[in-house]
Design an enzyme around this catalytic site. Structure first.
Site, PDB file in Angstrom:
ATOM      1  N   HIS A  65      36.752  46.681  36.195  1.00 41.91           N
ATOM      2  CA  HIS A  65      37.602  47.371  35.416  1.00 41.91           C
ATOM      3  C   HIS A  65      36.787  48.250  34.474  1.00 41.91           C
ATOM      4  CE1 HIS A  65      41.422  44.661  36.084  1.00 41.91           C
ATOM      5  NE2 HIS A  65      41.451  45.508  36.733  1.00 41.91           N
ATOM      6  N   ASP A  67      36.596  48.821  31.109  1.00 43.93           N
ATOM      7  CA  ASP A  67      36.090  48.516  29.989  1.00 43.93           C
ATOM      8  C   ASP A  67      34.769  47.462  30.088  1.00 43.93           C
ATOM      9  OD1 ASP A  67      38.056  46.828  30.914  1.00 43.93           O
ATOM     10  OD2 ASP A  67      38.310  45.934  29.059  1.00 43.93           O
ATOM     11  N   HIS A  68      34.624  47.210  31.544  1.00 45.23           N
ATOM     12  CA  HIS A  68      33.389  46.187  31.858  1.00 45.23           C
ATOM     13  C   HIS A  68      32.092  46.818  32.426  1.00 45.23           C
ATOM     14  CE1 HIS A  68      35.590  42.342  30.289  1.00 45.23           C
ATOM     15  NE2 HIS A  68      36.507  43.277  30.737  1.00 45.23           N
ATOM     16  N   HIS A 141      41.506  36.690  37.927  1.00 45.86           N
ATOM     17  CA  HIS A 141      41.954  37.781  37.202  1.00 45.86           C
ATOM     18  C   HIS A 141      42.589  38.775  38.504  1.00 45.86           C
ATOM     19  CE1 HIS A 141      41.914  40.712  34.089  1.00 45.86           C
ATOM     20  NE2 HIS A 141      41.082  41.677  34.552  1.00 45.86           N
ATOM     21  N   ASP A 208      37.425  38.379  31.792  1.00 44.58           N
ATOM     22  CA  ASP A 208      38.634  38.573  32.069  1.00 44.58           C
ATOM     23  C   ASP A 208      39.268  37.454  33.129  1.00 44.58           C
ATOM     24  OD1 ASP A 208      38.111  40.651  30.672  1.00 44.58           O
ATOM     25  OD2 ASP A 208      39.117  41.908  31.677  1.00 44.58           O
ATOM     26  N   HIS A 266      36.320  40.473  23.272  1.00 36.33           N
ATOM     27  CA  HIS A 266      37.330  41.243  23.867  1.00 36.33           C
ATOM     28  C   HIS A 266      38.781  41.196  23.479  1.00 36.33           C
ATOM     29  CE1 HIS A 266      39.345  42.073  27.677  1.00 36.33           C
ATOM     30  NE2 HIS A 266      38.466  42.735  28.139  1.00 36.33           N
TER      31      HIS A 266
END
Length: 310
Positions: A65, A67-68, A141, A208, A266
């Protein structure tokens, strides 16, 4: 400065805020530097935090994802720009190999640094070295995701007063450490006579995920647990729906697993006051709770010797 510490580069979740960059965490572990989940803007955050690209030995992605992982192109290119002389290994879910290739070669650049890809396919060790063993476990996830756990082997701490009493010094100390026994002054000296157990330190990185067995396995007995707490418990339904944890869930994991220092991160931008995460977790976990802030440094707690901190 501690030789084992977490440098926090970003603590936001899906979208950055005025005060929180997207994810990014550098673990300094003696001579090893592990960069976890570099989100967008990580290269600039490294500059602000005083982190050099030459400190990076491993890049560890939990999942793909944005943001990672959207900071990967800048970090990869910086390795070559700074002519990092050592091999850097990249760990990521094997199912996302095509994503990593696109990130690695997002633009044209002169590649001189050596980046070795070591995809993660299953639970278990992914790397070993002087730092110990780096393990991975599959999380729960919405996309393929893995958490990481760093385990230092158990050892022994030498007791200077005992060594002096028996007259063991210089190279003989090294022989005793390696062999476990030493013939000295007409007698055999055993390692247990001049040392005490030194439990290896442990670190875990959990992003996540919903609660699952892997979360507990990663967190078991660690000195420092870095774990997402995207939501507060009042929004536990949203957390489950989107594959995330709440601060309360993270705290229960820490309590049940004997974690020494809990680092929450996070955070969803829906919450204005980060103290709420601390209060929720501290009501459940009576250990050290840290609400991560961008550019903060969080030391790994001092190691324990035979059950006694020191």
């Amino acid at each position: 400065m501690s030789s084992r510490e977490l440098v926090v580069l970003g603590t936001a979740s899906q979208a950055p805020t005025r005060y929180r960059n997207q994810n990014g965490y550098l673990l300094r572990w003696d001579a090893e530097g592990l960069l976890f989940d570099p989100g967008e803007g990580t290269q600039r955050q490294m500059l602000l935090a005083g982190v050099s690209a030459r400190e990076i030995d491993r890049v560890c992605l939990t999942h793909f994802h944005g943001d990672h992982c959207l900071g990967v192109p800048g970090v990869v290119q910086r390795l070559s720009l700074d002519r990092v002389p050592h091999v850097v290994e990249a760990h990521y879910p094997a199912s996302g190999a095509e994503f990593f290739r696109r990130l690695r070669y997002a633009t044209s650049f002169h590649e001189v640094a050596e980046l070795r890809e070591v995809p993660v396919e299953r639970d278990g060790p992914v790397a070993t070295g002087a730092f110990g063993t780096l393990e991975a476990r599959r999380l729960d996830h919405r996309v393929d995701a893995f958490g990481y756990r760093l385990v230092e082997p158990d050892g022994r701490r030498m007791l200077p007063e005992a060594l002096t009493r028996l007259g063991v010094s210089g190279p003989d100390v090294g022989v005793l450490q390696r062999e476990g026994v030493l013939e000295h002054r007409g007698r055999w000296v055993e390692l247990a006579e001049v040392s005490v157990p030194r439990p290896g330190q442990r670190f875990a990185f959990v992003m996540d995920t919903r609660l699952c067995d892997a979360v507990y396995a990663l967190a078991d007995g660690v000195d420092l647990l870095v774990i997402e707490s995207t939501f507060l418990d009042e929004d536990a339904g949203l957390a489950a729906e989107y594959g995330h944890l709440t601060a309360a869930q993270a705290a229960r994991v820490a309590r049940e697993c004997g974690v020494r220092r809990l680092v929450l991160t996070h955070f969803s931008a829906r919450y204005a006051d980060p103290r709420a995460f601390h209060d929720e977790a501290a009501g459940i976990f009576d250990g050290d709770v840290v609400v991560a802030e961008d550019l903060a440094r969080v030391p790994v707690p001092p190691r324990e010797h035979a059950g006694v901190p020191g």
